[in-house]
Every structure is written in structure tokens, then in C-alpha cells.
Design an enzyme around this catalytic site. Sequence first.
Site, mmCIF file in Angstrom:
data_model
loop_
_atom_site.group_PDB
_atom_site.id
_atom_site.type_symbol
_atom_site.label_atom_id
_atom_site.label_comp_id
_atom_site.label_asym_id
_atom_site.label_seq_id
_atom_site.Cartn_x
_atom_site.Cartn_y
_atom_site.Cartn_z
ATOM 1 N N LYS A 278 1.224 -1.244 -0.104
ATOM 2 C CA LYS A 278 -0.320 -0.319 0.435
ATOM 3 C C LYS A 278 0.567 1.271 -0.009
ATOM 4 O O LYS A 278 0.397 2.851 -0.795
ATOM 5 C CB LYS A 278 -0.860 -0.130 1.188
ATOM 6 C CG LYS A 278 -1.959 -1.271 0.878
ATOM 7 C CD LYS A 278 -3.118 -1.164 2.484
ATOM 8 C CE LYS A 278 -4.065 -2.436 2.270
ATOM 9 N NZ LYS A 278 -3.928 -2.559 3.552
ATOM 10 N N GLN B 231 -4.913 -0.952 9.740
ATOM 11 C CA GLN B 231 -4.906 -2.885 9.898
ATOM 12 C C GLN B 231 -5.404 -3.168 10.026
ATOM 13 O O GLN B 231 -4.918 -3.593 11.393
ATOM 14 C CB GLN B 231 -2.791 -2.696 8.932
ATOM 15 C CG GLN B 231 -2.919 -4.525 8.424
ATOM 16 C CD GLN B 231 -3.935 -4.155 7.093
ATOM 17 O OE1 GLN B 231 -3.964 -3.531 6.485
ATOM 18 N NE2 GLN B 231 -3.810 -5.683 6.032
ATOM 19 N N ASP C 50 -10.955 3.236 4.387
ATOM 20 C CA ASP C 50 -11.447 1.517 4.071
ATOM 21 C C ASP C 50 -12.783 1.398 4.065
ATOM 22 O O ASP C 50 -13.511 0.120 3.811
ATOM 23 C CB ASP C 50 -11.148 0.613 5.732
ATOM 24 C CG ASP C 50 -10.188 0.199 5.099
ATOM 25 O OD1 ASP C 50 -9.735 0.001 4.691
ATOM 26 O OD2 ASP C 50 -8.993 0.040 6.656
HETATM 27 N N1 GUN Z 1 -7.008 -6.698 5.907
HETATM 28 C C1 GUN Z 1 -7.185 -7.321 5.237
HETATM 29 N N2 GUN Z 1 -8.042 -6.465 4.446
HETATM 30 C C2 GUN Z 1 -7.807 -5.014 5.257
HETATM 31 C C3 GUN Z 1 -8.870 -4.506 4.431
HETATM 32 O O1 GUN Z 1 -9.029 -3.642 3.393
HETATM 33 N N3 GUN Z 1 -8.665 -2.820 5.440
HETATM 34 C C4 GUN Z 1 -7.659 -2.773 6.578
HETATM 35 N N4 GUN Z 1 -7.561 -1.735 7.187
HETATM 36 N N5 GUN Z 1 -7.444 -3.943 7.061
HETATM 37 C C5 GUN Z 1 -8.053 -5.008 6.073
#
Ligand code: GUN
Length: 296
Positions: free
Chosen positions: A55, A99, A122
Site C-alpha cells: 500500500k 490494518q 477503508d
Molecule cells: N485487513 C485485510 N483486509 C483489510 C482491509 O481492506 N483494510 C484493513 N484496514 N485491514 C485489512
Amino acid sequence: MSEATRIDGKAFAADLRAEIGRKVAVLKEKHGLTPGLSVVLVGEDPASEVYVRNKGKATLEAGMKSDTYTMPEDSSHDDVMAKVEELNADPSVHGILVQLPLPDQVDSDAIINAINPDKDVDGFHTLNVGRLNSGQDAMVPCTPVGCMVMLKEVIGDLTGKQAIVVGRSNIVGKPMAALLLKEHCTVTIAHSRTKDLPAECRRADIVIAAVGRAKMVKGDWIKPGAVVIDVGINRIEDASTKSGTRLVGDVDYDDAAKVAGAITPVPGGVGPMTIACLLKNTVTAACRQAGVPEPE
Ligand code: GUN
């Protein structure tokens, strides 16, 4: 029957990322605005570390500001909350991503709901969930948005299509169903207690597999010509590879590709689109916060 079209998520994502890069360049030049994304990672889960690194890299490549805050596994709930509050108050941060999963001592729901909803790239904040489900402008979770972009490219108008979402997670299944409904599909949400799942899937023109079980969806679950989107990322043992493991989706690709009209591979399908959509959400968030129109 001919083999299904392979939906190249990597190529779609490359196009989207290039478009975002162009928008960022315009925002910088015309408005002096550099969209910023901050990611918070608590602990050392190897899969999360890989996602977070990817990311950050993609954010920088698009010309945006990227910050990653790595906090120790034993961070307290208050430590994580303080970080979120600090990022909420920072005007150079337009998007905040914490995350998941978080360690047990941290209340994930409280942390997600402490993020300023306008910075919630998100789309997990309760306000954004409510907005999405009531048809208002919302930050929408990145993976479902990526799936929709590909579905619309492949199918065009989705009106009246029979769609099934296998999996009911807050991150994928539920928002995916909301987006399909918004596009006038008839939507079934299936899950581990659904009766005769293969028969439910066989009725669908669109199958979204998001259950987290390797190769669960078989070819004889698929209606001929259906479009199959595989959200699963499962690591399985494979002695023929150097690492001894390999990534597969929730769909048995080789089997389903004999029946489907089009299908996403794993890897190279939904995954790259998720990151591209995170960048897209960050640009949208930055424009809204700065009060400038999003470049065309
Ligand atoms: N963990 C797995 N997928 C995601 C996501 O799309 N966003 C976040 N914040 N954590 C994750």
C-alpha cells in the site's frame, strides 16, 4: 465449451493507478494539494506487513504522501486510539487506514469508529456503512469497489442480473451485496450455514466468492457463461514450488474456467484492484476535505 475469459485485474489496476497519478499531478499543480494516506500497523503479522508495504509503495508511486506507523504487538488500546486522534487532527493526512486484525487488547470497532469518517478510506466506519446502505455518498470499502469496476467492464449494465455473494464479512461480503443492489441486481448473500450452496450458486449470473476457503467453489457450481469474481487469498502447500506454498483463491480456477464466461485469477485478479481503489478513495477524500473538485 470454450475456456472462460481471464479477467486481468493487474491490467485494470495499472490503468486505474495511472489515472490516479494524473489526478494527483493536477491537484498538486492547480491546488497545491498532495493527498496523504497514513497506515497504522499494530504487531508483526507477516501477511499484514506485506499488504502495508504494498500500500505504501503504491501510494508513493501515485505521487501521494505516504506514512506508515508500526506499533508494537503489545500496544494498549489507548496507544492506538491516541495515534488515530493524532492523524485525525493532522490536515496533511486525508486518509487513515488501521490494518486489521488488531491484537485482542485493542477494541477494533471503537478504533474504526474513532477515525474521522471523512478520512475513513477503508469505508469501515459505522457512518459510512450506513451511508452506503441508505444510498448516500459514502467511502466504500476498497475490495468491493474493485470487484464492481471489473464487473462493469466485463458485463456493462448489471440491471436484473442474479448475483450471489458467498461470504458475509463486513469488509467484503456485506458491502459487496450493497453495491450489487445499488446496480439493480437481485442479490443472495450466502454463508457457511446456507443450505445447498452449489444450487444457490448455479442460479447466479454473477458469483462473488469471499469465504476464505481454498478452491471451495467448483465448476459444477457455476451457471454456464456466469462471471466469477474470486476474492479469496489462501496459501496452500505445493511441493512443486520453490517456497513449498502457493496462493489460490476460493474458486477452483481450472475447473470453473471450463464453465464460466469470465473469471478473475488469484493472484492477479481482485488483489491489485483493492490497492488501486484505496488510492482512488484517498484522492476522493483529499478533494472533499480541501473543498476542491476531483479532476476528471
Ligand atoms: N485487513 C485485510 N483486509 C483489510 C482491509 O481492506 N483494510 C484493513 N484496514 N485491514 C485489512
